[in-house]
Design a protein around this motif. Structure first.
Motif, short mmCIF file in Angstrom:
data_model
loop_
_atom_site.label_atom_id
_atom_site.label_comp_id
_atom_site.label_asym_id
_atom_site.label_seq_id
_atom_site.Cartn_x
_atom_site.Cartn_y
_atom_site.Cartn_z
N SER A 197 -7.16 61.46 16.58
CA SER A 197 -8.25 61.45 15.61
C SER A 197 -8.51 60.02 15.23
O SER A 197 -7.70 59.12 15.51
N HIS A 224 -16.86 68.57 3.80
CA HIS A 224 -16.41 69.64 4.69
C HIS A 224 -16.76 71.02 4.14
O HIS A 224 -16.46 72.04 4.78
N GLY A 241 -17.83 62.41 19.38
CA GLY A 241 -17.06 62.50 18.15
C GLY A 241 -16.93 63.93 17.67
O GLY A 241 -17.10 64.88 18.43
N SER A 242 -16.64 64.08 16.38
CA SER A 242 -16.44 65.40 15.78
C SER A 242 -17.74 65.91 15.17
O SER A 242 -18.50 65.14 14.58
N TYR A 302 -19.10 67.39 12.44
CA TYR A 302 -19.13 67.76 11.03
C TYR A 302 -20.57 67.71 10.54
O TYR A 302 -21.41 66.98 11.09
N GLU A 339 -22.28 64.37 9.84
CA GLU A 339 -22.67 63.51 10.96
C GLU A 339 -24.16 63.63 11.27
O GLU A 339 -24.72 62.79 11.98
N GLY A 348 -17.73 66.47 22.32
CA GLY A 348 -16.81 66.73 21.22
C GLY A 348 -16.94 68.15 20.73
O GLY A 348 -17.41 69.04 21.44
N GLY A 387 -16.26 70.75 16.79
CA GLY A 387 -15.95 70.78 15.36
C GLY A 387 -16.63 71.93 14.66
O GLY A 387 -17.21 72.82 15.30
N ASP A 427 -20.22 73.16 15.66
CA ASP A 427 -20.49 73.38 17.08
C ASP A 427 -21.40 74.59 17.31
O ASP A 427 -22.44 74.49 17.97
N ARG A 433 -14.87 69.51 23.74
CA ARG A 433 -13.92 68.39 23.63
C ARG A 433 -13.43 68.00 25.02
O ARG A 433 -13.21 68.86 25.87
N LYS A 485 -16.59 54.94 15.02
CA LYS A 485 -17.25 55.16 16.31
C LYS A 485 -18.31 54.11 16.67
O LYS A 485 -18.38 53.69 17.83
#
Length: 408
Positions: A15, A137, A223-224, A226, A229, A254, A256, A259, A280, A313
């Motif tokens: 991570s 989150h 990346g993730s 979320y 983002e 990626g 998360g 997705d 991923r 990133k």
């Protein structure tokens, strides 16, 4: 000097948090400091105690009982108590000079307790405020009782620590507004090891063929996934960009929490042929995907977390010699100079994103200079050596104060 670090989780988990930790520890070791490393029960990957990963030895705090892990508040109390016990035992074993807690505040509380018990100085390093991370989150809302309680804990930990580091100026400014003594604040920004990246890497044509991207113009995100983002904003901008450039494709590498929603949005917009979800990918394979992407896009939404916290990133993309386009949130402003090291567009605005990215794609004659300027910036200004240099006066001050206390 002997420093005992406490982390939420660590390698071999991958991570941004663990990679930053690894880079800091390696650079501290290069300076001749001895570092010891403990993770909390939130390091959930099964493994031995201690465990060696990438040449670093990590001690582990045992997990709490499954019954407690399902009970909010009681779960956090149990985690703090377990970490306190494990940390106290480790202090007796390795005899550190300084304790160093890395956020979240659940790490700072046991460090403060153990520091007081053994009469040791301690540092609290904040990568993001726990309350803002939780809000981003979706596990709490800004202004809720939980949010306010967590904010109080973060402020109290910063007040009690002997020194407080933060990864960006946004966090440092917020700490000053909370009344934290500016004299004990210091800056430890995100950085990259530019030598680990390969600018000008040839396009991986085999991977392009595998993904159906031969000859395509490609923008992407690695990346993730979320919500903060802003990848839904990027998807919303795609129809206009495709109308302007029919061979434009978006590569999303990626996964998360967002997705499933992002895949549904892409389908609803009729973008299946132009948006590619890879899922991923192994860390060792990431460079292959970087090689395909012309412009890395970071459309973070405007909220407290993104205004205050700098991501890693974009720096990695610059080190890779890639063009960067990002929203104009505060965290990006600390890393990117618009028109020089990257392109900034208005946050939360698909039209502004589309206009900026299309303008960048329309002027390939500017790309090479932009890449070189960005690469030179990270290689000279955003190195782990420069970041870890900022620990030196802090550690030396705390060590000298401790020596005077013991001599008294």
């Amino acid at each position: 000097m002997r420093i005992l670090h406490v982390f939420d989780h660590s390698l071999p988990l991958h991570s941004g948090y663990t990679f930053r930790s690894r880079s800091i520890l390696r650079e501290q070791n290069r300076r001749g400091w001895q570092t010891f490393h403990l993770t909390t029960p939130r390091h959930v990957r099964p493994g031995p105690d201690p465990e060696t990963a990438d040449g670093l030895i990590f001690h582990r705090t045992p997990p709490i009982s499954p019954a407690l892990s399902k009970l909010p508040v009681l779960r956090e109390i149990a985690e703090v108590n377990a970490t306190t016990r494990r940390l106290a035992a480790l202090v007796e074993q390795v005899k550190p000079d300084i304790l160093h807690a890395h956020s979240p505040v659940l790490n700072a509380i046991p460090v403060q307790r153990v520091a007081r018990k053994f009469g040791l100085p301690w540092v609290y390093e904040i990568r993001a405020f726990w309350e803002d991370a939780a809000a981003s989150h979706g596990t709490t809302q800004e202004g809720s009782a939980r949010y306010k309680a967590t904010r109080w804990l973060e402020t109290r930990a910063a007040q009690q620590a002997d020194a407080v580091g933060a990864i960006c100026h946004g966090l440092l400014g917020d700490l000053r507004e909370r009344g934290i003594d500016p004299a004990k604040l210091f800056h430890v920004p995100n950085a990259v090891d530019a030598e680990q990246f390969t600018p000008g890497r040839p396009r991986d044509e085999a991977l392009a063929a595998q993904l159906g991207l031969q000859g395509a113009s490609i923008i992407g995100f690695i990346g993730s996934f979320y919500d903060y983002e802003g990848l839904d904003v990027l998807l919303a901008a795609m129809p206009e960009m495709i109308r302007a450039r029919s061979n434009l494709h978006l590569l999303l590498v990626g996964g998360g929490p967002m997705d499933e929603a992002l895949r549904a949005q892409a389908k609803a917009l009729g973008l299946e042929g132009h948006v590619h979800f890879t899922g991923r990918v192994p860390h060792a394979e990431v460079d292959r995907y970087y090689s395909l992407i012309d412009v890395l896009v970071y459309p973070r939404k405007r909220m407290r977390l993104t205004e205050l916290v700098t991501p890693l990133k974009p720096l990695e993309a610059m080190a890779e010699g890639k063009l960067v386009a990002a929203s104009d949130v505060g965290g990006h402003h600390e890393l990117i100079t618009d028109g020089q090291t990257g392109t900034l567009f208005r946050a939360d605005d698909p039209q502004a994103l589309a206009t900026s990215v299309l303008d960048l794609l329309a002027h390939p004659e500017l790309w090479e200079e932009r890449r070189q300027v960005a690469r030179r910036y990270v290689a000279q200004e955003k190195t782990w050596s420069r970041t870890v240099e900022n620990y030196v006066p802090v550690y030396e001050r705390l060590a000298a104060r401790q020596a005077r206390r013991l001599a008294a």
